[in-house]
Scaffold this active site. Structure first.
Site, PDB file in Angstrom:
ATOM      1  CG  ASP A  10      34.997  47.991  45.530  1.00  0.00           C
ATOM      2  OD1 ASP A  10      35.439  49.141  45.665  1.00  0.00           O
ATOM      3  OD2 ASP A  10      34.483  47.344  46.458  1.00  0.00           O
ATOM      4  CG  ASP A  23      30.180  47.606  40.957  1.00  0.00           C
ATOM      5  OD1 ASP A  23      29.711  47.648  42.109  1.00  0.00           O
ATOM      6  OD2 ASP A  23      31.096  46.829  40.624  1.00  0.00           O
TER       7      ASP A  23
END
Length: 203
Positions: free
Chosen positions: A48, A46
């Site tokens: 952020d 991922d």
């Protein structure tokens, strides 16, 4: 920015024949730094909250602060023979906070920044949609926004990834649900040093 255009990859994507291809946005680097592992392993990250601090709708490099150990973690995965892909929801596009061009430019800068320190990111894939968006073209439900598995499924099909030999590191249950849907082991990162977190997972 033609190398980021979906159309540039249309022959490959059409061959894959999956519905997600019509919606998922692709940022695939080209050139000699693309990795070519032969055993189907991949690390999915991922963005952020994992590679960079989640400051809320990060759409420019001026707002991007890398997580401690982010570059070293990617470099470690490279050395272990994993492709490295970033899979990220970017509903800021649907909400009108930034554009797809902004996302592509930020991802190009991130890739170059990592590469300067010997860490290779093989590609980015992101979802620009959100059902509550204010930009009509992106205000929709889709198969690519996590927890839907479209982003991951597309990469698995395109690159011949072996889900069981791969792993995903995310920071939310959405990430874990998306990984579970395609059989990828998932691990939740709650902050700290990403390389220290990843080291035992790749050992």
């Amino acid at each position: 920015m033609s190398r980021y255009a979906l159309a540039a990859h249309a022959p490959v994507l059409a061959k894959a024949g999956a519905r997600w291809l019509k919606r998922a946005r692709i940022t695939i680097p080209t050139g000699p730094t693309m990795s070519q592992p032969a055993d189907g392993r991949a690390l999915f990250l991922d963005r952020d909250g994992v590679l960079n601090r989640d400051l809320g709708y990060v759409g420019s490099r001026g707002r991007l602060v890398l997580i401690d150990g982010a570059v070293a973690a990617v470099r470690r995965a490279n050395a272990a023979g994993y492709r490295v892909f970033v899979v990220t929801n970017q509903s800021g596009v649907a909400r009108g906070y930034f554009t797809e061009d902004d996302v592509a430019a930020l991802h190009a800068w991130m890739r170059a920044r990592f590469q300067e320190e010997g860490a290779r990111i093989d590609g980015f894939r992101y979802c620009p949609h959100h059902p509550d968006g204010v930009v009509p073209a992106y205000a929709q439900r889709c198969a690519c926004r996590k927890p839907a598995p479209g982003l991951l499924r597309g990469l698995i099909e395109q690159y011949g990834i072996d889900p069981a030999r791969s792993l995903l590191v995310g920071d939310s249950e959405r990430d874990r649900a998306a990984a579970r849907a395609v059989g990828i082991p998932a691990h939740l990162f709650n902050g700290g040093d990403l390389d220290a977190f990843l080291a035992p997972l790749l050992a």
